[in-house]
Design a protein around this motif. Sequence first.
Motif, PDB file in Angstrom:
ATOM      1  N   TYR A  71     -58.513 128.855  23.102  1.00 53.93           N
ATOM      2  CA  TYR A  71     -58.699 127.742  22.158  1.00 53.93           C
ATOM      3  C   TYR A  71     -59.240 126.475  22.806  1.00 53.93           C
ATOM      4  CZ  TYR A  71     -54.303 125.424  23.612  1.00 53.93           C
ATOM      5  OH  TYR A  71     -53.314 124.769  24.301  1.00 53.93           O
ATOM      6  N   ARG A  72     -59.163 126.368  24.123  1.00 57.31           N
ATOM      7  CA  ARG A  72     -59.704 125.175  24.777  1.00 57.31           C
ATOM      8  C   ARG A  72     -61.221 125.071  24.588  1.00 57.31           C
ATOM      9  NH1 ARG A  72     -58.709 128.865  28.872  1.00 57.31           N
ATOM     10  NH2 ARG A  72     -60.515 129.359  30.204  1.00 57.31           N
ATOM     11  N   TYR A  73     -61.870 126.213  24.357  1.00 56.96           N
ATOM     12  CA  TYR A  73     -63.321 126.200  24.168  1.00 56.96           C
ATOM     13  C   TYR A  73     -63.726 125.551  22.845  1.00 56.96           C
ATOM     14  CZ  TYR A  73     -63.636 129.485  28.099  1.00 56.96           C
ATOM     15  OH  TYR A  73     -63.566 130.068  29.336  1.00 56.96           O
ATOM     16  N   PHE A  74     -62.805 125.466  21.911  1.00 53.29           N
ATOM     17  CA  PHE A  74     -63.137 124.872  20.615  1.00 53.29           C
ATOM     18  C   PHE A  74     -63.402 123.374  20.727  1.00 53.29           C
ATOM     19  CE2 PHE A  74     -60.476 128.581  19.187  1.00 53.29           C
ATOM     20  CZ  PHE A  74     -61.556 129.322  18.718  1.00 53.29           C
ATOM     21  N   LYS A  75     -62.911 122.751  21.806  1.00 61.51           N
ATOM     22  CA  LYS A  75     -63.214 121.332  22.032  1.00 61.51           C
ATOM     23  C   LYS A  75     -64.722 121.124  22.140  1.00 61.51           C
ATOM     24  CE  LYS A  75     -59.050 119.614  24.389  1.00 61.51           C
ATOM     25  NZ  LYS A  75     -58.552 118.978  25.640  1.00 61.51           N
ATOM     26  N   GLY A  76     -65.317 121.859  23.060  1.00 62.64           N
ATOM     27  CA  GLY A  76     -66.759 121.734  23.260  1.00 62.64           C
ATOM     28  C   GLY A  76     -67.558 122.236  22.073  1.00 62.64           C
ATOM     29  N   LEU A  77     -67.095 123.326  21.453  1.00 64.98           N
ATOM     30  CA  LEU A  77     -67.812 123.880  20.301  1.00 64.98           C
ATOM     31  C   LEU A  77     -67.862 122.893  19.134  1.00 64.98           C
ATOM     32  CD1 LEU A  77     -66.533 127.577  20.276  1.00 64.98           C
ATOM     33  CD2 LEU A  77     -68.866 126.799  20.711  1.00 64.98           C
ATOM     34  N   SER A  78     -66.799 122.117  18.961  1.00 65.28           N
ATOM     35  CA  SER A  78     -66.791 121.155  17.864  1.00 65.28           C
ATOM     36  C   SER A  78     -67.841 120.068  18.076  1.00 65.28           C
ATOM     37  CB  SER A  78     -65.403 120.530  17.710  1.00 65.28           C
ATOM     38  OG  SER A  78     -65.077 119.708  18.813  1.00 65.28           O
ATOM     39  N   LEU A  79     -68.022 119.657  19.324  1.00 63.50           N
ATOM     40  CA  LEU A  79     -69.058 118.656  19.623  1.00 63.50           C
ATOM     41  C   LEU A  79     -70.454 119.183  19.321  1.00 63.50           C
ATOM     42  CD1 LEU A  79     -67.751 117.192  23.020  1.00 63.50           C
ATOM     43  CD2 LEU A  79     -67.950 115.980  20.854  1.00 63.50           C
ATOM     44  N   VAL A  80     -70.663 120.451  19.639  1.00 61.88           N
ATOM     45  CA  VAL A  80     -71.967 121.072  19.381  1.00 61.88           C
ATOM     46  C   VAL A  80     -72.187 121.290  17.891  1.00 61.88           C
ATOM     47  CG1 VAL A  80     -73.349 123.160  19.753  1.00 61.88           C
ATOM     48  CG2 VAL A  80     -71.999 122.202  21.631  1.00 61.88           C
ATOM     49  N   MET A  81     -71.122 121.669  17.186  1.00 63.77           N
ATOM     50  CA  MET A  81     -71.248 122.053  15.784  1.00 63.77           C
ATOM     51  C   MET A  81     -71.347 120.871  14.826  1.00 63.77           C
ATOM     52  SD  MET A  81     -71.610 125.236  15.426  1.00 63.77           S
ATOM     53  CE  MET A  81     -71.387 125.294  13.640  1.00 63.77           C
ATOM     54  N   ILE A  82     -70.861 119.688  15.196  1.00 60.31           N
ATOM     55  CA  ILE A  82     -70.939 118.535  14.294  1.00 60.31           C
ATOM     56  C   ILE A  82     -72.392 118.219  13.911  1.00 60.31           C
ATOM     57  CG2 ILE A  82     -70.722 116.014  14.233  1.00 60.31           C
ATOM     58  CD1 ILE A  82     -68.219 117.272  13.317  1.00 60.31           C
ATOM     59  N   PRO A  83     -73.333 118.111  14.868  1.00 58.43           N
ATOM     60  CA  PRO A  83     -74.735 117.884  14.474  1.00 58.43           C
ATOM     61  C   PRO A  83     -75.302 119.040  13.646  1.00 58.43           C
ATOM     62  CG  PRO A  83     -74.423 117.427  16.810  1.00 58.43           C
ATOM     63  CD  PRO A  83     -73.183 118.095  16.339  1.00 58.43           C
ATOM     64  N   VAL A  84     -74.911 120.275  13.977  1.00 59.96           N
ATOM     65  CA  VAL A  84     -75.383 121.432  13.215  1.00 59.96           C
ATOM     66  C   VAL A  84     -74.903 121.355  11.767  1.00 59.96           C
ATOM     67  CG1 VAL A  84     -75.244 123.955  13.006  1.00 59.96           C
ATOM     68  CG2 VAL A  84     -75.482 122.906  15.266  1.00 59.96           C
ATOM     69  N   VAL A  85     -73.636 121.005  11.599  1.00 64.48           N
ATOM     70  CA  VAL A  85     -73.059 120.888  10.256  1.00 64.48           C
ATOM     71  C   VAL A  85     -73.770 119.798   9.455  1.00 64.48           C
ATOM     72  CG1 VAL A  85     -71.007 120.001   9.071  1.00 64.48           C
ATOM     73  CG2 VAL A  85     -70.788 121.883  10.688  1.00 64.48           C
ATOM     74  N   LEU A  86     -74.057 118.675  10.094  1.00 66.96           N
ATOM     75  CA  LEU A  86     -74.745 117.575   9.392  1.00 66.96           C
ATOM     76  C   LEU A  86     -76.133 118.008   8.919  1.00 66.96           C
ATOM     77  CD1 LEU A  86     -73.735 114.557  11.675  1.00 66.96           C
ATOM     78  CD2 LEU A  86     -72.922 115.049   9.369  1.00 66.96           C
ATOM     79  N   VAL A  87     -76.833 118.749   9.766  1.00 61.22           N
ATOM     80  CA  VAL A  87     -78.161 119.262   9.383  1.00 61.22           C
ATOM     81  C   VAL A  87     -78.041 120.231   8.210  1.00 61.22           C
ATOM     82  CG1 VAL A  87     -80.124 120.669  10.126  1.00 61.22           C
ATOM     83  CG2 VAL A  87     -79.183 118.917  11.652  1.00 61.22           C
ATOM     84  N   LEU A  88     -77.049 121.130   8.275  1.00 62.25           N
ATOM     85  CA  LEU A  88     -76.849 122.107   7.196  1.00 62.25           C
ATOM     86  C   LEU A  88     -76.487 121.424   5.878  1.00 62.25           C
ATOM     87  CD1 LEU A  88     -74.870 124.948   9.027  1.00 62.25           C
ATOM     88  CD2 LEU A  88     -77.227 125.037   8.200  1.00 62.25           C
ATOM     89  N   LEU A  89     -75.676 120.375   5.951  1.00 67.70           N
ATOM     90  CA  LEU A  89     -75.302 119.651   4.732  1.00 67.70           C
ATOM     91  C   LEU A  89     -76.512 118.938   4.136  1.00 67.70           C
ATOM     92  CD1 LEU A  89     -71.850 118.139   5.789  1.00 67.70           C
ATOM     93  CD2 LEU A  89     -72.245 119.934   4.100  1.00 67.70           C
ATOM     94  N   CYS A  90     -77.363 118.389   4.988  1.00 69.36           N
ATOM     95  CA  CYS A  90     -78.601 117.753   4.491  1.00 69.36           C
ATOM     96  C   CYS A  90     -79.503 118.782   3.816  1.00 69.36           C
ATOM     97  CB  CYS A  90     -79.341 117.069   5.637  1.00 69.36           C
ATOM     98  SG  CYS A  90     -78.542 115.579   6.264  1.00 69.36           S
ATOM     99  N   LEU A  91     -79.651 119.938   4.456  1.00 71.40           N
ATOM    100  CA  LEU A  91     -80.465 121.011   3.859  1.00 71.40           C
ATOM    101  C   LEU A  91     -79.879 121.468   2.525  1.00 71.40           C
ATOM    102  CD1 LEU A  91     -81.269 123.202   6.997  1.00 71.40           C
ATOM    103  CD2 LEU A  91     -82.869 121.802   5.696  1.00 71.40           C
ATOM    104  N   THR A  92     -78.562 121.507   2.449  1.00 72.02           N
ATOM    105  CA  THR A  92     -77.906 121.963   1.224  1.00 72.02           C
ATOM    106  C   THR A  92     -78.189 121.021   0.066  1.00 72.02           C
ATOM    107  OG1 THR A  92     -76.136 122.919   2.551  1.00 72.02           O
ATOM    108  CG2 THR A  92     -75.696 122.651   0.218  1.00 72.02           C
ATOM    109  N   ILE A  93     -78.188 119.714   0.341  1.00 78.21           N
ATOM    110  CA  ILE A  93     -78.452 118.744  -0.721  1.00 78.21           C
ATOM    111  C   ILE A  93     -79.850 118.924  -1.295  1.00 78.21           C
ATOM    112  CG2 ILE A  93     -78.869 116.283  -1.145  1.00 78.21           C
ATOM    113  CD1 ILE A  93     -76.523 115.646   0.616  1.00 78.21           C
TER     114      ILE A  93
END
Length: 397
Positions: A71-93
């Motif tokens: 589970y310690r790897y989820f720290k770094g993954l969350s940092l990487v995924m936040i920009p990805v999520v923002l892009v996906l949410l923009c595309l969804t709109i």
Amino acid sequence: MQKLFKNIKGDRLIWAIAALLAILSFLPVYSAASNLAYKGAGSSTFTFFVKHFVHLVLGFAIIYGVHKIPYRYFKGLSLVMIPVVLVLLCLTIFQGKTIDGANASRWIQIPFVGMSFQTSALAAVVLMVYVARYMSKIKDEIITFKGSILPLWMPVFLVLILILPANFSTAAIIFLMVVMLVFLGGYPLRYLAVIIGSGILVLTLFILTAKAFPDAMPNRVDTWMGRIDSFTNPGDSDAGYQIDKAKIAIATGGIQGVGPGKSMQKNFLPQSSSDFIFAIIIEEYGLIGGFVIMTLYLWFLFRIVIVAQKSDTIFGKLLVLGVGLPIVFQALINMAVAVELFPVTGQTLPLISSGGTSIWMTCLAIGIILSVSAKREEIKEKEISEENPLEILSEAI
């Protein structure tokens, strides 16, 4: 099969609860899906049953895969995924599709596979992991409001602003869960009051802007207002119609229910296999069936609190609560809507309602919880091995 069970780590009771909820979902979904099949949304009721089965199989594959990740790897993954999520949410709109008549800005179409994906569900899990990471990082520091604006609240408000126009209930739940998590993480109450006030102000401005310029952006403000109005003043609105049918289903079910597959209200409830499946469960299996489902979610709540309490790190504790509590909260809201204790929200019943994205993201969250639990088991086993090296050596010989 024995080898598979040997490789399963983490809290066994959480595994059992998830499996029970999945198994108990098959008959209600199969029964409620007859309404969709009749309306021509699929070839047959069995098609929906198979689809739900595939979603659950993929979901449990997600649980298995994720719970094997430290589970310690989820720290770094969350940092990487936040920009990805923002892009996906923009595309969804801008590219969102209408699914069964639902709002066009909730789902994004996945190219080449003919599937849709609700990006806000992924955003919710990623954001909770991100917030848990940040709060664990500053646990020994003096927290200042100014210092937390950019690293903590900026990503939170960006995600919420992108979800809000199409899905107020999800945005509201995420906001409440983030507030709860930062409170548990030791964020000062005076700063939280400012954040809550700012959130209410932004929501008010958004509603006023949407009402003043209805064509300026895609939004569901009129739908929200209609649902709240129908909740406070029951009438002939669509939300009022759904609630009336749900109450009829619950009243018909009584203590023992009318029996599997014998629901009548499934033919009238528009979202009988998803948003209002709890009403169908009570109609067919009675208050006994409803009580069993509620008990499983409360049991799940108890277990995640235990896992959080036993975790050896602050991040582990906050991570479990951050991704686990929203599952229980969503379940309670879904059940509250069915019995008219809450306005219609469109929230599904985790692991029971049909729908791929909801199941998969719930399974992702459960996998993260089990990853934390598995680490605790690993530490415990190591402690035992250090205490009894001769006994382990004799067993090996």
